[in-house]
Design an enzyme around this catalytic site. Sequence first.
Site, PDB file in Angstrom:
ATOM      1  N   MET A   1      44.859  81.131  37.580  1.00 56.89           N
ATOM      2  CA  MET A   1      44.616  80.023  38.502  1.00 56.89           C
ATOM      3  C   MET A   1      45.584  78.909  38.131  1.00 56.89           C
ATOM      4  O   MET A   1      45.734  78.550  36.961  1.00 56.89           O
ATOM      5  CB  MET A   1      43.163  79.564  38.484  1.00 56.89           C
TER       6      MET A   1
ATOM      7  N   HIS B   1      40.183  72.590  27.935  1.00 54.37           N
ATOM      8  CA  HIS B   1      40.183  73.633  28.965  1.00 54.37           C
ATOM      9  C   HIS B   1      39.140  73.393  30.054  1.00 54.37           C
ATOM     10  O   HIS B   1      38.015  73.004  29.763  1.00 54.37           O
ATOM     11  CB  HIS B   1      39.860  74.988  28.312  1.00 54.37           C
ATOM     12  N   GLU B   2      39.524  73.650  31.295  1.00 52.70           N
ATOM     13  CA  GLU B   2      38.604  73.606  32.438  1.00 52.70           C
ATOM     14  C   GLU B   2      37.865  72.275  32.566  1.00 52.70           C
ATOM     15  O   GLU B   2      36.690  72.222  32.876  1.00 52.70           O
ATOM     16  CB  GLU B   2      37.588  74.760  32.363  1.00 52.70           C
ATOM     17  N   GLY B   3      38.584  71.197  32.348  1.00 54.47           N
ATOM     18  CA  GLY B   3      38.003  69.862  32.478  1.00 54.47           C
ATOM     19  C   GLY B   3      37.659  69.289  31.116  1.00 54.47           C
ATOM     20  O   GLY B   3      36.938  69.909  30.334  1.00 54.47           O
TER      21      GLY B   3
ATOM     22  N   HIS C   1      33.494  66.063  32.321  1.00 51.52           N
ATOM     23  CA  HIS C   1      32.177  66.689  32.435  1.00 51.52           C
ATOM     24  C   HIS C   1      31.045  65.696  32.180  1.00 51.52           C
ATOM     25  O   HIS C   1      29.956  65.838  32.746  1.00 51.52           O
ATOM     26  CB  HIS C   1      32.082  67.884  31.482  1.00 51.52           C
TER      27      HIS C   1
END
Length: 591
Positions: free
Chosen positions: A159, A434-436, A441
């Site tokens: 992605m 990673h991923e935000g 969050h």
Amino acid sequence: MYFSKKDLHFQLFENLQVTELGRLPYFQDHDRETFQMVLDSAEQIATQSLRPHLTDMDRNEPQLVDGKIHVHPAMGDIIRQFAEGGWINATFSYDEGGQQLPSVMHMAAGFIFQSANYSASVYPFLTTGAANLIRTFGSQTLKETFIPNMLSGKWQGTMALTEPDAGSSLADIRTTAHPTDRPGVYKIKGQKIYISCGDHDACENVIHLMLAKIPGAPLGVKGISLFVVPQKRVPSGEGNDVLTEGIYHKMGYKGAPIAHLMIGSQDGCEGYLVGEPHQGLAYMFQMMNEARIGVGMNAVAIGTAAYYASLDYAKERPQGRKLGEKDLSQPQVPIIKHADVKRMLLFQKAITEGALNLILYCSQLADIAHAGAGNDAEEAALLLDLLTPIAKSYPSEMCCLTTSAAVQVLGGAGYTRDFPVEQYYREARIHPIHEGTTGIHGMDLLGRKVLMKEGMALRLLSKAIVETIHSAEKQEKLRPFSQSLQRYLEKAGALTQHLVAKAPKDPEVFLADASLYLEYLGILVVAWRWLAMGITATESLERENGQSDFLYGKLAAMRYFYEYELVKMDGLGKRLSSLDQVTVEMRQEWF
């Protein structure tokens, strides 16, 4: 030893009772036997194919040579092994060639792979996420064109979101997609950075799921579309003007390449629209939410491997004598005999096993939300939505600390490359990013998830915690813990109401300490999961007539979490209740 089979079985089959998923029609072909086969197969691959290359992949990281990234020579065989074993599409339906395996079991298998060799485990599961996006939102043509070769391991999936000027702020991406005279085909132009497995020589093609903006699209995230952008065109195999501009050399997680891509620099890159225009971020969030739970599991897996490495060392390393022992003629004792070393080991055990239970629980919720029906499915989806930022961020942050504790247990030896804990320490650090990031969050949890549906998700969480408290009260030995959790649950409810009252008045003040609130609620949630495991351990101990070191260890780790970790909510709660807004009022010039 890099993970505990006994603990994983305890969590899955005794505490979470995952075999109950077989009552749902979608999972009816699965039972304890099939689940056991999944775990055994995962352990075999992890031990024989992944673990032997752990150190070599770290020491001999990927290199960019003449525009192509070259990775460890074992990766081609490893990817094919995952493909042939059906791991890439194990959760897909039978009609799509999958096994309809529950996500919780797929995640448990991933935990085994990641504990053995995190870098090597990344490649196939990135492809899983990319293929799942095409499967869910793509046209039949896209499915037929790309998915078969992705599932066979011939093609890598990625992605591609991040850009030089747009990391967490995806509204600011600059990659463009210009329509052509062929429906659904666009000319893509831009660049992407930090793309995991974005180019390598262990596969024949790389299929990017890429975010871009179509000219004239709405501003911000509402104008983002999703495209399939292959590195090589299909079926011709000619280049698609996706060039590898660079490779990032990381502090850890070195076996998997992270690429800098230039797209369409010669105006020759074709991309294929997935679904509807301007819906790309909504589509991508499916993959991102799955990946966020996965990132939490990655962190736990690395933390777990570090814990067992330090535990093995502590059992074997003689150093000093017990306090009060003055006879120097007596042999030195293993360092595990010292209380402070036991504290560091208990810290690792309490965090990693508690966080593992949370992530497996979240994966089970995902299965119920997907395959269940009615109110049960709706409530599972809502509770999962609330817990996702916690399941991603709490393990990510805390396993940076547990791997540090593993290094500390080994002392000077831990700071050398002669032992694996220094590698684990480096590899753990990526997961809060990673991923935000944790900050993203935190704002998601406090600014969105707590407020959604007028606080319904938070009420569902409170209800679930109270049910566990009531069950624990039936066990006399667990009452002190159930009472403690009840007190902190009440404090958390009052604090949350206090914070939410600030939201309409000053959003910046409301979200200034969102990361601290994320940590605060994360501690509460993991304490809840420990109480649930404590109930299971206590009941099992009674059946075994008090003869189980494993179960005594479980209860000791629960005690540690309540004595050392749960009480941290007091300090965080005091800060979150304070009226002092130093971070908001601090000026750039004062630094």
